[in-house]
Design a protein around this motif. Structure first.
Motif, PDB file in Angstrom:
ATOM      1  N   THR A   5       0.820  -1.197   0.000  1.00 36.97           N
ATOM      2  CA  THR A   5       0.000   0.000   0.000  1.00 36.97           C
ATOM      3  C   THR A   5       0.861   1.256   0.000  1.00 36.97           C
ATOM      4  O   THR A   5       2.089   1.182   0.149  1.00 36.97           O
ATOM      5  CB  THR A   5      -0.957  -0.013   1.213  1.00 36.97           C
ATOM      6  OG1 THR A   5      -1.890   1.058   1.113  1.00 36.97           O
ATOM      7  CG2 THR A   5      -0.182   0.081   2.510  1.00 36.97           C
ATOM      8  N   TYR A   6       0.233   2.409  -0.178  1.00 34.01           N
ATOM      9  CA  TYR A   6       0.948   3.682  -0.149  1.00 34.01           C
ATOM     10  C   TYR A   6      -0.035   4.795   0.174  1.00 34.01           C
ATOM     11  O   TYR A   6      -1.246   4.657  -0.047  1.00 34.01           O
ATOM     12  CB  TYR A   6       1.687   3.936  -1.461  1.00 34.01           C
ATOM     13  CG  TYR A   6       0.850   4.300  -2.676  1.00 34.01           C
ATOM     14  CD1 TYR A   6       1.236   5.349  -3.505  1.00 34.01           C
ATOM     15  CD2 TYR A   6      -0.300   3.585  -3.031  1.00 34.01           C
ATOM     16  CE1 TYR A   6       0.501   5.684  -4.640  1.00 34.01           C
ATOM     17  CE2 TYR A   6      -1.035   3.914  -4.160  1.00 34.01           C
ATOM     18  CZ  TYR A   6      -0.635   4.965  -4.958  1.00 34.01           C
ATOM     19  OH  TYR A   6      -1.365   5.304  -6.065  1.00 34.01           O
ATOM     20  N   ARG A   7       0.487   5.891   0.702  1.00 37.26           N
ATOM     21  CA  ARG A   7      -0.370   6.995   1.140  1.00 37.26           C
ATOM     22  C   ARG A   7       0.023   8.331   0.529  1.00 37.26           C
ATOM     23  O   ARG A   7      -0.627   9.334   0.773  1.00 37.26           O
ATOM     24  CB  ARG A   7      -0.333   7.102   2.672  1.00 37.26           C
ATOM     25  CG  ARG A   7      -0.947   5.891   3.367  1.00 37.26           C
ATOM     26  CD  ARG A   7      -0.724   5.922   4.856  1.00 37.26           C
ATOM     27  NE  ARG A   7      -1.263   4.721   5.493  1.00 37.26           N
ATOM     28  CZ  ARG A   7      -0.916   4.294   6.701  1.00 37.26           C
ATOM     29  NH1 ARG A   7      -0.021   4.979   7.427  1.00 37.26           N
ATOM     30  NH2 ARG A   7      -1.458   3.205   7.203  1.00 37.26           N
ATOM     31  N   GLN A   8       1.112   8.332  -0.233  1.00 35.99           N
ATOM     32  CA  GLN A   8       1.534   9.559  -0.911  1.00 35.99           C
ATOM     33  C   GLN A   8       2.233   9.184  -2.199  1.00 35.99           C
ATOM     34  O   GLN A   8       2.729   8.060  -2.349  1.00 35.99           O
ATOM     35  CB  GLN A   8       2.475  10.376  -0.019  1.00 35.99           C
ATOM     36  CG  GLN A   8       3.773   9.660   0.332  1.00 35.99           C
ATOM     37  CD  GLN A   8       4.630  10.449   1.299  1.00 35.99           C
ATOM     38  OE1 GLN A   8       4.136  11.278   2.037  1.00 35.99           O
ATOM     39  NE2 GLN A   8       5.927  10.192   1.287  1.00 35.99           N
ATOM     40  N   ALA A  62      -3.786  13.064  -3.094  1.00 38.03           N
ATOM     41  CA  ALA A  62      -3.142  11.901  -2.486  1.00 38.03           C
ATOM     42  C   ALA A  62      -3.858  10.657  -2.992  1.00 38.03           C
ATOM     43  O   ALA A  62      -5.003  10.734  -3.460  1.00 38.03           O
ATOM     44  CB  ALA A  62      -3.212  11.982  -0.967  1.00 38.03           C
ATOM     45  N   GLN A  66      -5.359   2.819  -2.574  1.00 34.59           N
ATOM     46  CA  GLN A  66      -4.075   2.672  -1.884  1.00 34.59           C
ATOM     47  C   GLN A  66      -3.401   1.325  -2.101  1.00 34.59           C
ATOM     48  O   GLN A  66      -2.290   1.109  -1.616  1.00 34.59           O
ATOM     49  CB  GLN A  66      -4.265   2.943  -0.389  1.00 34.59           C
ATOM     50  CG  GLN A  66      -4.697   4.376  -0.122  1.00 34.59           C
ATOM     51  CD  GLN A  66      -4.799   4.704   1.359  1.00 34.59           C
ATOM     52  OE1 GLN A  66      -4.688   3.835   2.213  1.00 34.59           O
ATOM     53  NE2 GLN A  66      -5.010   5.973   1.667  1.00 34.59           N
TER      54      GLN A  66
END
Length: 328
Positions: A5-8, A62, A66
């Motif tokens: 996953t990623y948030r940015q 953003a 995700q």
């Protein structure tokens, strides 16, 4: 379940391996245990948030989605109450489209989504790889170019995931195929069926003097303007990369009886169309007419290395994440 996953937006370092709730299938859905998934150029773009147009799908400021990953292969774990076409234990492959989510241990897809039984002659990683390349190349060549037997087609980026599938599919459709790639990949492209190969480190195909009915840029390294001298008077230029110039050129040339530029958002096609193509791709694979090409298979924990390979722009075929030790 485990999921990448990623948030940015940013480099591969923004990704991390986390834990998320396992999805529960709705009445019309199947729960699939993902065994292998491709890391594609679309995943790289979505992770970087570039080109900016990708943010319309994944989030303007953003990431809204995700968990990346679209093309996968796996095993049906559970089915919803109204599902009749699949049962637990079925081996399947397919694509999630703009839902993404395949870089996780489990995903849910509608029974009538972009899903089909996996080709029996290849393993999970190979099935995910051929899905990544062929599910993009086939509609470009068949539906946008209307490629016919005897026509001449040039494929730029012939050693990538889409390019290797495009060479084989163009040959299957009866075309005379020229592949463009780097020195070390010439023999691979020949082995896939290319009639001619051009080493782009030694020769510029746009100034070589040969003309084509179709130029298919599978890597977005050329442009319609650059390729017009090598297109026949009614030739078609195809690009897989969404960018403002190709959008304008597609609109401007749409009504032309001469040379045309075309961009197809193949991931946004109707799910039914993609499912039908998956059946055709399976038949071609099982008949030995279409073979997957894999650069490297990465354990799930090496997701950042897989993204760096894709970012390099020099992978051969597909980069695949193995989510389980089992291969068949």
């Amino acid at each position: 379940m485990k999921a990448i996953t990623y948030r940015q937006y940013g480099s591969p370092e923004v990704l991390f391996l986390g834990s998320r709730a396992q999805p529960i299938p709705k009445a019309n859905e199947v729960l699939i245990r993902v065994r292998a998934a491709a890391v594609s150029q679309v995943d790289s773009q979505a992770r970087r948030g570039r080109p900016f147009a990708i943010r319309l799908a994944v989030g303007l400021v953003a990431p809204r989605i995700q968990v990346l990953g679209t093309e996968f292969a796996g095993e049906v774990e559970q089915v919803g109450q109204t599902v009749t076409g699949y049962k637990p234990g079925d081996l399947v492959y397919g694509g999630t489209g703009d839902r993404f989510g395949a870089h996780a241990e489990y995903i849910c897809l509608p029974e009538d989504g972009a899903l089909a039984r996996k080709p029996a002659t290849v393993d999970f990683a190979e099935a995910a790889a051929i899905c990544e390349g062929a599910l993009t190349a086939l509609p470009f060549l068949r539906d946008e170019a209307h490629l016919q037997p005897g026509q001449r087609v040039l494929i730029n980026g012939a050693s990538g995931s889409v390019g290797t599938a495009a060479v084989q599919l163009a040959k299957h459709l009866g075309a005379d195929v020229t592949g463009v790639c780097s020195t070390g990949k010439l023999e691979l492209v020949r082995s896939l069926g290319a009639n001619q190969v051009i080493d782009y480190t030694q020769e510029d195909f746009t100034t070589a003097g040969q003309t084509y009915d179709v130029v298919f840029d599978a890597v977005g390294k050329s442009s319609f303007v650059q390729c017009r001298p090598v297109l026949n008077p009614t030739g078609v230029y195809l690009s897989t990369v969404l960018a403002l110039p190709i959008l304008w050129q597609t609109l401007f040339s749409a009504r032309s009886r001469g040379q045309r530029a075309k961009l197809a958002l193949t991931g946004l096609r109707p799910e039914r169309d993609k499912a039908q193509d998956l059946v055709l791709i399976r038949e071609l694979v099982e008949a030995g007419k279409l073979q997957p090409v894999i650069d490297r298979r990465f354990p799930l924990e090496q997701f950042a290395a897989a993204h760096r390979l894709v970012d390099s722009g020099h992978k051969t075929g597909s980069a695949i994440l193995n989510l389980a030790a089992s291969t068949y």
